[in-house]
Design a protein around this motif. Structure first.
Motif, mmCIF file in Angstrom:
data_model
loop_
_atom_site.group_PDB
_atom_site.id
_atom_site.type_symbol
_atom_site.label_atom_id
_atom_site.label_comp_id
_atom_site.label_asym_id
_atom_site.label_seq_id
_atom_site.Cartn_x
_atom_site.Cartn_y
_atom_site.Cartn_z
ATOM 1 N N VAL A 34 0.881 -1.183 0.000
ATOM 2 C CA VAL A 34 0.000 0.000 0.000
ATOM 3 C C VAL A 34 0.909 1.221 0.000
ATOM 4 O O VAL A 34 1.690 1.415 0.934
ATOM 5 N N GLY A 35 0.846 2.042 -1.047
ATOM 6 C CA GLY A 35 1.762 3.176 -1.151
ATOM 7 C C GLY A 35 1.016 4.480 -1.386
ATOM 8 O O GLY A 35 0.287 4.613 -2.383
ATOM 9 N N ALA A 36 1.176 5.431 -0.495
ATOM 10 C CA ALA A 36 0.451 6.697 -0.611
ATOM 11 C C ALA A 36 0.874 7.489 -1.846
ATOM 12 O O ALA A 36 0.071 8.216 -2.432
ATOM 13 N N VAL A 87 -2.654 4.968 -2.649
ATOM 14 C CA VAL A 87 -3.608 4.503 -1.630
ATOM 15 C C VAL A 87 -2.911 4.547 -0.272
ATOM 16 O O VAL A 87 -1.779 4.099 -0.143
ATOM 17 N N SER A 88 -3.607 5.101 0.732
ATOM 18 C CA SER A 88 -3.007 5.181 2.072
ATOM 19 C C SER A 88 -3.683 4.223 3.029
ATOM 20 O O SER A 88 -4.898 4.016 2.959
ATOM 21 N N GLY A 103 -9.669 4.698 1.216
ATOM 22 C CA GLY A 103 -10.854 4.657 0.347
ATOM 23 C C GLY A 103 -11.998 3.874 0.955
ATOM 24 O O GLY A 103 -13.080 3.776 0.381
ATOM 25 N N GLY A 104 -11.786 3.266 2.120
ATOM 26 C CA GLY A 104 -12.861 2.524 2.772
ATOM 27 C C GLY A 104 -12.659 1.021 2.778
ATOM 28 O O GLY A 104 -13.318 0.310 3.520
ATOM 29 N N GLY A 105 -11.757 0.482 1.955
ATOM 30 C CA GLY A 105 -11.553 -0.965 1.911
ATOM 31 C C GLY A 105 -10.719 -1.462 3.082
ATOM 32 O O GLY A 105 -10.220 -0.680 3.903
ATOM 33 N N GLU A 106 -10.573 -2.771 3.168
ATOM 34 C CA GLU A 106 -9.762 -3.374 4.213
ATOM 35 C C GLU A 106 -8.847 -4.427 3.613
ATOM 36 O O GLU A 106 -9.209 -5.092 2.647
#
Ligand SMILES: Cc1cc2nc3c(=O)[nH]c(=O)nc-3n(C[C@H](O)[C@H](O)[C@H](O)COP(=O)(O)OP(=O)(O)OC[C@H]3O[C@@H](n4cnc5c(N)ncnc54)[C@H](O)[C@@H]3O)c2cc1C
Length: 410
Positions: A34-36, A87-88, A103-106
């Motif tokens: 996951v990379g901001a 995505v953070s 974004g709300g996912g897990e």
């Protein structure tokens, strides 16, 4: 527990190295990064060196320089992970073993690598509480990302007067780059530049070269940013006010740990790992975000090779637990500026004059060694051609290894 799903938060050099190390150690399960940032990993050190002052500064505004300048690029990743760019991670539940995304996912995991790095500290006050923030004043420039570097290069094209706040390696490199493109540059530092990082002797060598190259160095105590539409202004503790077209601050970094609030992993706001990079058996951390045990206590050492070495250890720590080797930190540091290129092995905050000093072929070229009380020493090459492994051997052996050559007085 067998790990089949590993999540890596942070796509900088620590995240990249952790992925590569997991694969090299035989991990063949799911790997998700996951990379901001919207880019694959790149070399941050290059941002304040070649990238700042070489070429014409053209770019497509998307982090891709189109002027042939590729100093910051790293080889394409080969770890075959699913990489979520831009995505953070927004939260972490260590009992349910899930990373929550902005974004709300897990993302559920069996093993987690925290490599979310750090961001530039700012002088201008924060305007908001949460997240990796883009706060402070837009008139205060910092240098942490490729976008920051491109914005700074573009601003330098008009040859503005520049005020650099901070006399550490980053401030000095920025000042050097700005001078190189023809700007008038003032550097504000509450102590002699680089003295905290390199000690007074090496600080003297760099500061002399900087002044020779046209840098104006100003003391005056702690700086305060004055936000005004007119341009960049800074007030110093002694009452001096300084003004320039551009203010660039380089006053240190702070770890990106806000997304871990409420996770129970933070101790006094720090992510303190053990000697194998672990926070728990299923969570490790590495790089600028992590504080690890050193001879001087638990501390963050936000440097490139520190991030790489920590990530290698943490990846194996995650897979093998107590059977993994412990971290044996080998300090290595480099900086460039004002016609000097320094490479150092060992503790760089050296005290006093060197125990050994040998001139090289060029006028500014020196090989320097210091002993220290713990036995091993510090070896420093300035514009001096020497392979790093040899420099490391010199540091390990201490200055005695170089005798009977007579020490020179500088
Ligand atoms: C301009 C500059 C010059 C430097 N020069 C040198 C040098 O000469 N020598 C040296 O040794 N070191 C140097 N450094 C320091 C070195 O670059 C860092 O120590 C190194 O990059 C740290 O790597 P990292 O992967 O731990 O962190 P980072 O490079 O900060 O990477 C972390 C990544 O995680 C992302 N992230 C943050 N929060 C989240 C989240 N919640 N979710 C997902 N992703 C997230 C960030 O956006 C970032 O992409 C320099 C640094 C800078 C800024």
């Amino acid at each position: 527990m067998t790990m089949r799903r590993i999540v890596v938060v942070g796509n900088g050099i620590a995240g990249l190295t952790a992925c590569d190390s997991l694969r090299s150690a035989g991990y063949d399960g799911e790997l998700t990064v996951v990379g901001a940032e919207r880019h694959h990993p790149y070399s941050r050190p290059a941002l304040s060196k070649a990238l700042l002052h070489s070429g014409d500064g053209n770019s497509d505004g998307d982090g891709n320089s189109n002027d042939g300048l590729r100093a910051h690029e790293l080889p394409e990743p080969t770890h075959d992970a699913t990489v979520l760019l831009g995505v953070s991670a927004a939260g972490l539940d260590i009992e349910a073993r899930v990373v929550r995304l902005d974004g709300g996912g897990e993302l559920p995991y069996d093993g987690l690598v925290i490599a979310s790095g750090s961001r530039a500290k700012r002088l201008a006050p924060r305007q908001g509480a949460a997240g990796p923030r883009r706060d402070g004043s837009p008139r205060e420039l910092t240098l942490r990302t490729i976008e920051d570097a491109i914005a700074l290069r573009q601003r330098l094209a008009d040859r503005p007067s520049v005020l650099v706040i901070g006399g550490g390696p980053l401030g000095m490199e920025v000042a050097s780059g700005c001078l190189e493109v023809g700007c008038e540059v003032t550097l504000v530092s509450d102590v002699r530049p680089l003295s905290r990082q390199l000690g007074e002797h090496l600080s003297g060598i760099f500061t002399t070269a900087a002044v020779r190259h046209g840098l104006r160095v100003v003391g005056g105590g702690k700086a305060r940013f004055i936000d005004s539409d007119a341009g960049g202004r800074v007030a110093l503790a002694d009452g001096t006010e300084l003004e320039a077209d551009l203010v660039v601050t380089a006053i240190g970094d702070e770890p990106n740990v806000e997304w871990l609030t409420g996770s129970n992993l933070l101790v006094d706001g720090q992510l303190r790992v053990d000697s194998r990079g672990r926070l728990r058996s299923d969570i490790v951390a590495a790089g600028d975000v992590a504080a690890f045990p050193t001879r001087r206590g638990v501390e963050r050492i936000p440097l490139w090779t520190s991030a790489i070495d920590q990530a290698k250890v943490a990846a194996i720590g995650l897979l093998k637990g107590d059977a993994a080797p412990e971290f044996n930190f080998q300090p290595y540091f480099w900086t460039e500026g004002f016609g000097l290129s320094l490479k150092a092995v060992g503790n760089t905050a050296v005290v006093g004059a060197p125990d050994y000093c040998e001139p090289g072929n060029d006028p500014d070229s020196l090989l320097l060694c210091w002993g220290n009380q713990a036995g091993s020493g510090t070896a420093v090459a300035i514009n001096y051609r020497i392979p790093i492994p040899k420099l490391r051997r010199l540091a390990d052996a201490g200055p005695g290894a170089l005798r009977p050559a007579a020490p020179l007085k500088l």
